[in-house]
Each structure stands twice: as structure tokens, then as C-alpha cells.
Scaffold this active site. Structure first.
Site, mmCIF file in Angstrom:
data_model
loop_
_atom_site.group_PDB
_atom_site.id
_atom_site.type_symbol
_atom_site.label_atom_id
_atom_site.label_comp_id
_atom_site.label_asym_id
_atom_site.label_seq_id
_atom_site.Cartn_x
_atom_site.Cartn_y
_atom_site.Cartn_z
ATOM 1 N N ASP A 1 0.551 -1.679 0.092
ATOM 2 C CA ASP A 1 -0.141 -0.129 0.066
ATOM 3 C C ASP A 1 1.144 1.174 -0.112
ATOM 4 O OD1 ASP A 1 -3.312 0.889 0.068
ATOM 5 O OD2 ASP A 1 -2.311 2.178 1.461
ATOM 6 N N TYR B 1 -12.995 7.585 -14.801
ATOM 7 C CA TYR B 1 -13.502 6.307 -14.069
ATOM 8 C C TYR B 1 -13.460 5.404 -15.647
ATOM 9 C CZ TYR B 1 -14.080 3.002 -10.094
ATOM 10 O OH TYR B 1 -14.618 1.678 -9.180
ATOM 11 N N ASP C 1 3.822 2.920 -4.375
ATOM 12 C CA ASP C 1 3.185 3.006 -4.892
ATOM 13 C C ASP C 1 3.322 2.479 -6.391
ATOM 14 O OD1 ASP C 1 2.360 4.815 -7.462
ATOM 15 O OD2 ASP C 1 3.554 6.839 -6.534
ATOM 16 N N VAL C 2 2.018 1.799 -6.856
ATOM 17 C CA VAL C 2 2.137 0.519 -8.146
ATOM 18 C C VAL C 2 2.055 1.459 -9.484
ATOM 19 C CG1 VAL C 2 1.323 -1.283 -6.372
ATOM 20 C CG2 VAL C 2 0.226 0.700 -7.282
ATOM 21 N N THR D 1 -17.323 1.227 1.250
ATOM 22 C CA THR D 1 -16.372 1.118 1.677
ATOM 23 C C THR D 1 -16.143 2.192 2.180
ATOM 24 O OG1 THR D 1 -15.266 1.200 -0.803
ATOM 25 C CG2 THR D 1 -16.004 -0.926 0.429
ATOM 26 N N LYS E 1 -11.412 1.101 -15.804
ATOM 27 C CA LYS E 1 -11.951 0.078 -15.668
ATOM 28 C C LYS E 1 -12.935 -0.711 -16.946
ATOM 29 C CE LYS E 1 -11.624 0.074 -11.436
ATOM 30 N NZ LYS E 1 -10.184 -0.600 -10.682
#
Length: 265
Positions: free
Chosen positions: A43, A162, A69-70, A197, A166
């Protein structure tokens, strides 16, 4: 503790929660561990991933962590190397990182667009770039990518970056499933619907509705089952697709949405 993932090593991105409660990545990491997996949790937030790791260890599970940081190639490469040093193999890759920026092309800046695409799409390319060779050498593996029903349906407001990101995740996953299937690697995608969430409470989704209370009420009312889902709904779907129970399933887009896509066009 279960044994559905016994002795498997699972690499989980976005394993910390963005706020109090259970985010998708946090729940997934804990669920994997509860089913016997050794978890390598990443994370960007060190405290958040440490909290997830603490829960796993308190329950007797095995976990190692990294701050990463992916969207950055060098950091992903280093994290994968760290996971291999810790566990010697990677059996499951769970890509969970994602952000949302409501807005249409006129409202979103170029910087916003590029940042979201880097986090939501480039991150999956980077983890796959470094983990697919490992899975190929091992003779197989399972990849579970988190997408969204926004890739196929309207959420009722514009979130074009977004939705586009996706959609890219879905297409990316299908390509991996087709071309790496002969190498024993499965790749599936989960499309969560409206989920309650920490992301929707701390993020800017609330701005669309005016208040948190209005947001929850309106989103609950849209779902045929009468309420939004939660992180555990996504987590247990992820466990299934990662496990050998799904050994003949690849290239699917598993909708986890309480039925909302049955009525939202």
C-alpha cells in the site's frame, strides 16, 4: 482458519484501507490469509498496510508488507523482488488499487486524467509485467483484477475517466487470460457494484450527492437486494477466483452488485 489457499503466496496491491473500516484490499488480504495463504501486502500508506498486517498476524497468519506506489515502475519491481526474497514464489496476484474522479472531459484536468489512468490501469500492467514471468516459470498462477460495473453501466453521474479505466482493466484481463492460458495462468476480473466502503466516504463521491447520509440512502435504494455491498463481498469472490475451486475459470467478468445491473442501463 481455512485451507482453500493453503501454501499459496498472494501478492495484494492496495492492501490498506483509505479510512476506518474495511476497504476491498484490506478485506481481501485478510480473507486470503484466513484461507491459509501467505500474503505479501502493498500500500502507499504505511500505517494502513501495517494495520492490515497486524490483523493477519493476530489471527496467526503469515504476512510481509511493502510501501509502494504501484504506478511507479521501479517501486513495483522492487516490491516483487522483496516478495520473492520473502516467500520464493508468487501464486496469486490481486490487483485492487483504484481511485475515482467524478467529472466529464470538460471538468477533468489532463493531470487528473493521467493520474487516474496511471493508478487504475498502468499499475496492473506493471504488476503483471514483473509477476507473469514468475508465474510462467512456476507453471501457472491466478490473477484477480478489480474492475467496476462502471465499465459497462452508467452510475448515474459522469465519471468518464474511472469508467474508461475500468473498461481498460476488463480488456487487459481478457487478453492475459487468452494469451497466458496455455502457460497455466488464469486471469479474471471482478466488477463490484455500489459498495459501502471507506473509499466512498472519504473520497469525492459524496460531493455528487450532497451529504454522506443522502449518498448512502440513494445508493441503497438503487440495489434490488435493498442495500449496498461491502468489502467482504468482493473479498470472498476474490478468494474463490484465486483458489483451485476456480481452476477451470478464466477470462470472466464476475459481477458482484446485488443485482443493480439488472435494472441500470
Amino acid at each position: 482458519m481455512g485451507e482453500r489457499l493453503k501454501d499459496k503466496v498472494v501478492f495484494v496491491t492496495g492492501a490498506g484501507s483509505i479510512g476506518p473500516g474495511w476497504g476491498n484490499g484490506k478485506a481481501a488480504a485478510v480473507a486470503f490469509a484466513r484461507e491459509g495463504a501467505k500474503v505479501f501486502a502493498l500500500d502507499l500508506n504505511e500505517a494502513a498496510v501495517a494495520e492490515t498486517a497486524g490483523i493477519i498476524r493476530e489471527e496467526g497468519g503469515t504476512v510481509e508488507t511493502a510501501v509502494c506506489d504501484v504506478s511507479k515502475a521501479d517501486q513495483v519491481e522492487a516490491a516483487v523482488a522483496q516478495a520473492m526474497e520473502a516467500f520464493g514464489r508468487i501464486d496469486v496476484l490481486h490487483n485492487n488499487v483504484g481511485i475515482i474522479d467524478p467529472g466529464n472531459p470538460e471538468q477533468l484536468s489532463e493531470e487528473q486524467w493521467d493520474r487516474l489512468m496511471a493508478i487504475n490501469v498502468k499499475s496492473i500492467y506493471l504488476t503483471c509485467r514483473h509477476i507473469l514471468p514468475i508465474m510462467t516459470r512456476q507453471g501457472g498462477g491466478s490473477i484477480v483484477n478489480i474492475s467496476s460495473i462502471a465499465s459497462t453501466h452508467s452510475l448515474g453521474y459522469s465519471c468518464i475517466s474511472y469508467s474508461a479505466s475500468k473498461g481498460a482493466v476488463n480488456a487487459f484481463s481478457r487478453d492475459i487470460a487468452l494469451n497466458y492460458g496455455p502457460k497455466g495462468i488464469r486471469c479474471n476480473t471482478i466488477l463490484p457494484g455500489l459498495m459501502n466502503t471507506p473509499l466512498i466516504h472519504k473520497g469525492n463521491v459524496t460531493e455528487v450527492y450532497g451529504s454522506t447520509e443522502a449518498m448512502v440512502k440513494q445508493r441503497d435504494a438503487l440495489v434490488p437486494l435493498g442495500h449496498m455491498g461491502d468489502a467482504w463481498d468482493v473479498a470472498w469472490a476474490s478468494v474463490f477466483l484465486a483458489s483451485d475451486e476456480a481452476k477451470f475459470i478464466t477470462g470472466i467478468e464476475l459481477v458482484v452488485d446485488g443485482g443493480i445491473t439488472l435494472k441500470v442501463k
